[in-house]
Design a protein around this motif. Structure first.
Motif, PDB file in Angstrom:
ATOM      1  N   LEU A 191       0.804  -0.929   0.116  1.00  0.00           N
ATOM      2  CA  LEU A 191       0.077  -0.449  -0.190  1.00  0.00           C
ATOM      3  C   LEU A 191       1.180   1.125   0.136  1.00  0.00           C
ATOM      4  CD1 LEU A 191      -2.964  -1.075   2.615  1.00  0.00           C
ATOM      5  CD2 LEU A 191      -2.623  -1.045   0.481  1.00  0.00           C
ATOM      6  N   ALA A 192       2.180   1.248   1.001  1.00  0.00           N
ATOM      7  CA  ALA A 192       2.348   1.920   0.856  1.00  0.00           C
ATOM      8  C   ALA A 192       3.407   2.686  -0.140  1.00  0.00           C
ATOM      9  CB  ALA A 192       3.651   1.893   2.221  1.00  0.00           C
ATOM     10  N   GLN A 193       4.247   1.262  -1.113  1.00  0.00           N
ATOM     11  CA  GLN A 193       4.824   1.331  -2.480  1.00  0.00           C
ATOM     12  C   GLN A 193       4.140   2.150  -3.413  1.00  0.00           C
ATOM     13  OE1 GLN A 193       5.722  -2.534  -3.164  1.00  0.00           O
ATOM     14  NE2 GLN A 193       7.950  -1.874  -2.546  1.00  0.00           N
ATOM     15  N   ALA A 194       2.171   1.402  -3.159  1.00  0.00           N
ATOM     16  CA  ALA A 194       1.285   2.657  -4.192  1.00  0.00           C
ATOM     17  C   ALA A 194       1.227   3.512  -4.514  1.00  0.00           C
ATOM     18  CB  ALA A 194      -0.475   1.406  -4.518  1.00  0.00           C
ATOM     19  N   ALA A 195       1.235   4.154  -3.450  1.00  0.00           N
ATOM     20  CA  ALA A 195       1.269   6.034  -2.591  1.00  0.00           C
ATOM     21  C   ALA A 195       1.891   6.176  -3.405  1.00  0.00           C
ATOM     22  CB  ALA A 195       0.879   5.674  -1.507  1.00  0.00           C
ATOM     23  N   ASP A 196       3.455   6.089  -2.857  1.00  0.00           N
ATOM     24  CA  ASP A 196       4.718   6.705  -3.453  1.00  0.00           C
ATOM     25  C   ASP A 196       4.407   6.311  -5.432  1.00  0.00           C
ATOM     26  OD1 ASP A 196       5.900   7.429  -1.604  1.00  0.00           O
ATOM     27  OD2 ASP A 196       7.126   5.717  -0.957  1.00  0.00           O
ATOM     28  N   GLY A 197       3.898   5.412  -5.739  1.00  0.00           N
ATOM     29  CA  GLY A 197       4.339   5.852  -7.067  1.00  0.00           C
ATOM     30  C   GLY A 197       5.341   4.715  -7.477  1.00  0.00           C
ATOM     31  N   SER A 198       5.706   3.978  -6.244  1.00  0.00           N
ATOM     32  CA  SER A 198       7.135   3.476  -6.757  1.00  0.00           C
ATOM     33  C   SER A 198       6.828   1.218  -7.072  1.00  0.00           C
ATOM     34  CB  SER A 198       7.892   3.063  -5.765  1.00  0.00           C
ATOM     35  OG  SER A 198       7.217   2.341  -4.173  1.00  0.00           O
TER      36      SER A 198
ATOM     37  N   THR B 127      -5.228  -9.883  -1.036  1.00  0.00           N
ATOM     38  CA  THR B 127      -3.641  -9.143  -1.211  1.00  0.00           C
ATOM     39  C   THR B 127      -3.196  -9.221  -2.139  1.00  0.00           C
ATOM     40  OG1 THR B 127      -3.675 -11.707   0.677  1.00  0.00           O
ATOM     41  CG2 THR B 127      -1.598 -10.940  -0.590  1.00  0.00           C
ATOM     42  N   GLU B 128      -4.268  -9.418  -3.129  1.00  0.00           N
ATOM     43  CA  GLU B 128      -3.146  -8.830  -5.070  1.00  0.00           C
ATOM     44  C   GLU B 128      -3.804  -7.307  -4.831  1.00  0.00           C
ATOM     45  OE1 GLU B 128      -2.243  -9.901  -8.624  1.00  0.00           O
ATOM     46  OE2 GLU B 128      -1.917 -10.737  -6.883  1.00  0.00           O
ATOM     47  N   ALA B 129      -4.513  -6.968  -4.736  1.00  0.00           N
ATOM     48  CA  ALA B 129      -5.256  -5.400  -4.650  1.00  0.00           C
ATOM     49  C   ALA B 129      -4.490  -5.006  -3.935  1.00  0.00           C
ATOM     50  CB  ALA B 129      -6.708  -6.045  -4.047  1.00  0.00           C
ATOM     51  N   GLY B 130      -3.856  -5.248  -3.080  1.00  0.00           N
ATOM     52  CA  GLY B 130      -2.508  -4.551  -2.275  1.00  0.00           C
ATOM     53  C   GLY B 130      -0.826  -4.630  -3.283  1.00  0.00           C
ATOM     54  N   ARG B 131      -0.813  -5.250  -4.053  1.00  0.00           N
ATOM     55  CA  ARG B 131       0.209  -6.081  -4.519  1.00  0.00           C
ATOM     56  C   ARG B 131       0.239  -5.339  -5.767  1.00  0.00           C
ATOM     57  NH1 ARG B 131       2.434  -9.409  -8.067  1.00  0.00           N
ATOM     58  NH2 ARG B 131       0.673 -10.767  -8.228  1.00  0.00           N
TER      59      ARG B 131
END
Length: 306
Positions: free
Chosen positions: A88-95, A190-194
């Protein structure tokens, strides 16, 4: 990606389940919320109340790994939940867009001939490949036989989650239906977060949320899990009850796909059941060879690429 609602609901749901006693805090009185207060999580994570409140509003962009780990410890997250928070943090960063492998749409994905050979070489138990949306992408004979009900209804589209929640046959197939339903939703969450950019997954979740109260309730719980090993019970219409152990292996050559193999305890009734299943599968194929032709497959169903 703006995933603040997802972050907010996940953190709130994890905080609500931790009692003060479990966190090593005095229970206190006049609690207006279940679980810990924000101030208590902030204290356990050694951050200010204002900063934790910002995180729980969904603002994970730029948060350091150390803070994420401190929050994970405070909320007593397990390994799957820690990984979910990181995603979730990676998605928020765009990383995540930089590290996420590119993958083909499942309905156009074809197994390499060597992969199908590997699956077909597993003759003592069901073996199959699925993606994070729980589409069955390739399978050996025993897996096709085990999941015959999944393939039988075109509306299932060879998808285990759709079968679980929309096909009445799943209630017979899974003796522990509630547990199977919990696992299916946790895999999808889990897949939605990944991979939060997966349109196919968003469409599937939207369909199941609209058509199944059971799914919608579980989806709102925000539970996630690693699904690598364990035991499952099945009731197959042709051979009866089966208790099978499974191992799930992430495929290095196809990121995001999982190879799963089922087996039975040696000498058990389920081992005999798998032998009966193999005999039944051979009989079914002999009676209807045209069912193996590519044009007869449901969308996403496996086939031999040899």
């Amino acid at each position: 990606m703006d995933n603040r609602a997802e972050v907010r609901e996940f953190l709130i749901s994890r905080r609500a389940r931790i009692t003060p006693e479990r966190a090593g805090l005095p229970p206190g009185s006049r609690r207006r919320v279940p679980g810990l207060r924000r101030s208590e999580v902030a204290a356990l994570a050694d951050v200010s109340v204002e900063y934790y409140a910002k995180l729980e509003r969904g603002n994970l962009a730029g948060v350091s790994p150390a803070v994420l780990e401190a929050v994970a410890r405070a909320l007593r997250l397990d390994d799957a939940e820690r990984a979910h928070l990181l995603h979730l943090a990676q998605a928020a960063d765009g990383s995540d867009a930089l590290t996420r492998p590119r993958r083909s749409a499942p309905r156009h994905w074809t197994p390499h001939r060597s992969l199908q050979w590997v699956l077909d070489a597993v003759t003592a138990g069901p073996a199959f490949v699925r993606n994070g949306r729980m589409d069955l992408l390739a399978a050996n004979r025993l897996a096709r036989a085990l999941y015959s009900d999944v393939y039988a209804a075109p509306g299932n589209q060879a998808n285990l989650a759709r079968f679980n929640f929309l096909d009445p046959a799943s209630r017979r197939f899974y003796p522990d239906w509630e547990r199977a339903a919990d696992v299916a939703v946790a895999i999808l969450r889990t897949e939605a977060g990944r991979d939060p950019h997966d349109k196919g997954l968003h469409d599937l979740v939207g369909e199941l949320s609209t058509r199944s109260d059971e799914f919608r309730t579980r989806w709102g719980a925000h539970d996630v899990r690693h699904h690598g090993t364990g035991t499952k019970r099945f009731h197959h219409p042709a051979v009866g009850d089966l208790t099978l152990a499974y191992e799930g292996l992430e495929m290095a050559a196809e990121p995001g796909l999982t190879l799963t193999i089922y087996t039975a305890e040696p000498g058990s009734a389920s081992e005999e059941g798998l032998r009966l299943l193999a005999s039944w599968a051979a009989t079914q194929e002999a009676r209807a060879p045209e069912a193996r032709a590519p044009e007869a497959r449901a969308p996403g169903a496996p086939f031999s690429a040899g």
